[in-house]
Design a protein around this motif. Structure first.
Motif, mmCIF file in Angstrom:
data_model
loop_
_atom_site.group_PDB
_atom_site.id
_atom_site.type_symbol
_atom_site.label_atom_id
_atom_site.label_comp_id
_atom_site.label_asym_id
_atom_site.label_seq_id
_atom_site.Cartn_x
_atom_site.Cartn_y
_atom_site.Cartn_z
ATOM 1 N N ASN A 186 -2.714 2.748 -13.363
ATOM 2 C CA ASN A 186 -1.653 3.605 -12.829
ATOM 3 C C ASN A 186 -0.309 3.215 -13.449
ATOM 4 O OD1 ASN A 186 -0.573 1.397 -11.423
ATOM 5 N ND2 ASN A 186 -1.465 1.999 -9.453
ATOM 6 N N ASP A 187 0.743 3.929 -13.091
ATOM 7 C CA ASP A 187 2.044 3.728 -13.741
ATOM 8 C C ASP A 187 2.559 2.302 -13.576
ATOM 9 O OD1 ASP A 187 2.040 6.337 -14.581
ATOM 10 O OD2 ASP A 187 3.292 7.087 -12.940
ATOM 11 N N ARG A 188 2.305 1.687 -12.446
ATOM 12 C CA ARG A 188 2.826 0.338 -12.208
ATOM 13 C C ARG A 188 2.097 -0.719 -13.030
ATOM 14 N NH1 ARG A 188 3.515 -3.053 -6.483
ATOM 15 N NH2 ARG A 188 3.890 -5.070 -7.507
ATOM 16 N N TYR A 203 -4.858 -6.694 -6.802
ATOM 17 C CA TYR A 203 -4.582 -5.613 -5.869
ATOM 18 C C TYR A 203 -5.747 -5.578 -4.891
ATOM 19 C CZ TYR A 203 -2.852 -0.992 -4.430
ATOM 20 O OH TYR A 203 -2.322 0.062 -3.724
ATOM 21 N N VAL A 211 1.632 -2.908 -0.168
ATOM 22 C CA VAL A 211 1.809 -1.658 -0.912
ATOM 23 C C VAL A 211 1.152 -0.554 -0.101
ATOM 24 C CG1 VAL A 211 1.508 -0.492 -3.117
ATOM 25 C CG2 VAL A 211 1.674 -2.993 -3.054
#
Length: 257
Positions: free
Chosen positions: A161-163, A139, A126
Motif C-alpha cells: 500500500n502507499d505507506r 503490521y 492504525v
C-alpha cells in the motif's frame, strides 16, 4: 567453487546456514543468494544466514532475505543460528551474539532456544490494526477464521500500500484461540509470500495480544509449529521479551557456486 552449507528450520521457517568465519562467501552477490534460496533452481529456503566471527561476541549473524538483499532481524533465523553455533562448538548453552538490530542473548534448553529480543518502546495503532518493530517491521491485524484467510493476497495488499510500498513491512493475521493463545499467519517482505512461521512476527503478535489483555506467556500456533513469547509491560512498551521455540538441523550438503 563449492560451498558447504547446512539447512536449518525453526517451526518451518527454513534457512541456508553458512560458516563464514573465513569470510570466503561473496556476500555482495545478491543474485547468488537469491539463487541459493530458490526452491526450484537452488537449495530452497526463506533466507540465508552467514555465521561470522566478531571480536566482542560469540558470533555475528548476517541475514539475507530470499530475494538476496540484506535483511533485518529474523527471530526464527536467530534461533537456528544459535543452534548452528553450538554445533560448530562456538558456544555451549549460552550465546551472546550480534544481529542486524544489535546484540542478543540466547540459551539452549534441551530442544528449545530461548532468544532474548530487543525492547519495544511503543506500539502504533492504525485504525483497528497495529504496527510495531520487533527487530523487523510488523503490521498486525486480528481476524476470525485465520486458517481460511488468503494470507498472500491480503498480506500483499498491505505490504504494497502507499505507506509501506517503498520500505516494505511484514503483515500478520491473528486469531485469538483463548485468553493466552493465538494463531498467526504471516506474509513476509523479502520472501514476498506467506511463510510457515515468522519469529519477529510471532513476537509482535504476542505483544499486541498483551496490549489487549493476554498475559505472559502467550502461546502461538503457526502453520509450521508452536512457539511461546514471554514479556513484561513497560509503560507503552515491553521489555524482557523472549521468543521460545525449536531450531533443528534438516540436512547438510555442498553446492557449486
Amino acid at each position: 567453487m563449492a560451498l558447504n552449507f547446512y539447512k536449518y528450520q525453526g517451526t518451518g521457517n527454513d534457512f541456508v546456514m553458512v560458516d563464514n568465519r573465513k569470510l570466503t562467501f561473496p556476500a555482495k552477490d545478491e543474485a547468488l543468494v537469491n539463487r541459493l534460496c530458490d526452491r526450484r533452481m537452488g537449495i530452497g529456503s526463506d533466507g540465508l544466514i552467514l555465521l561470522q566471527d566478531h571480536p566482542e561476541y560469540d558470533f555475528e549473524m548476517v541475514y539475507f532475505n530470499a530475494d538476496g538483499r540484506l535483511g533485518s532481524m529474523c527471530g526464527n533465523g536467530a534461533r537456528c543460528a544459535v543452534r548452528f553455533a553450538r554445533q560448530l562448538g562456538l558456544i555451549e548453552d549460552v550465546a551472546h551474539f550480534l544481529a542486524a538490530d544489535g546484540e542478543h542473548q540466547a540459551s539452549v534448553e534441551r530442544d528449545l532456544i530461548h532468544l532474548k529480543m530487543n525492547d519495544v518502546a511503543s506500539v502504533e495503532q492504525v485504525g483497528e490494526d497495529y504496527f510495531l518493530n520487533t527487530g523487523s517491521p510488523h503490521y498486525v491485524r486480528f481476524v476470525e477464521n485465520v486458517q481460511e484467510l488468503d494470507a498472500f493476497a491480503d498480506g500483499r495488499a498491505v505490504r504494497y500500500n502507499d505507506r509501506f510500498r517503498a520500505a516494505g513491512t511484514n503483515v500478520n493475521f491473528v486469531e485469538r484461540l483463548s485468553e493466552n493463545e493465538i494463531y498467526v499467519r504471516t506474509y513476509e517482505r523479502g520472501v514476498e509470500d506467506e511463510t510457515l512461521s515468522c519469529g519477529t512476527g510471532v513476537t509482535a503478535c504476542a505483544l499486541v495480544a498483551g496490549m489487549e489483555g493476554a498475559e505472559s506467556p502467550v502461546s502461538v500456533k503457526t502453520l509450521g509449529g508452536e512457539l511461546q513469547v514471554t514479556f513484561k509491560r513497560a509503560g507503552e512498551g515491553f521489555h524482557q521479551i523472549y521468543l521460545i521455540g525449536p531450531a533443528k538441523l534438516v540436512y547438510s550438503g555442498t553446492v557449486a557456486l
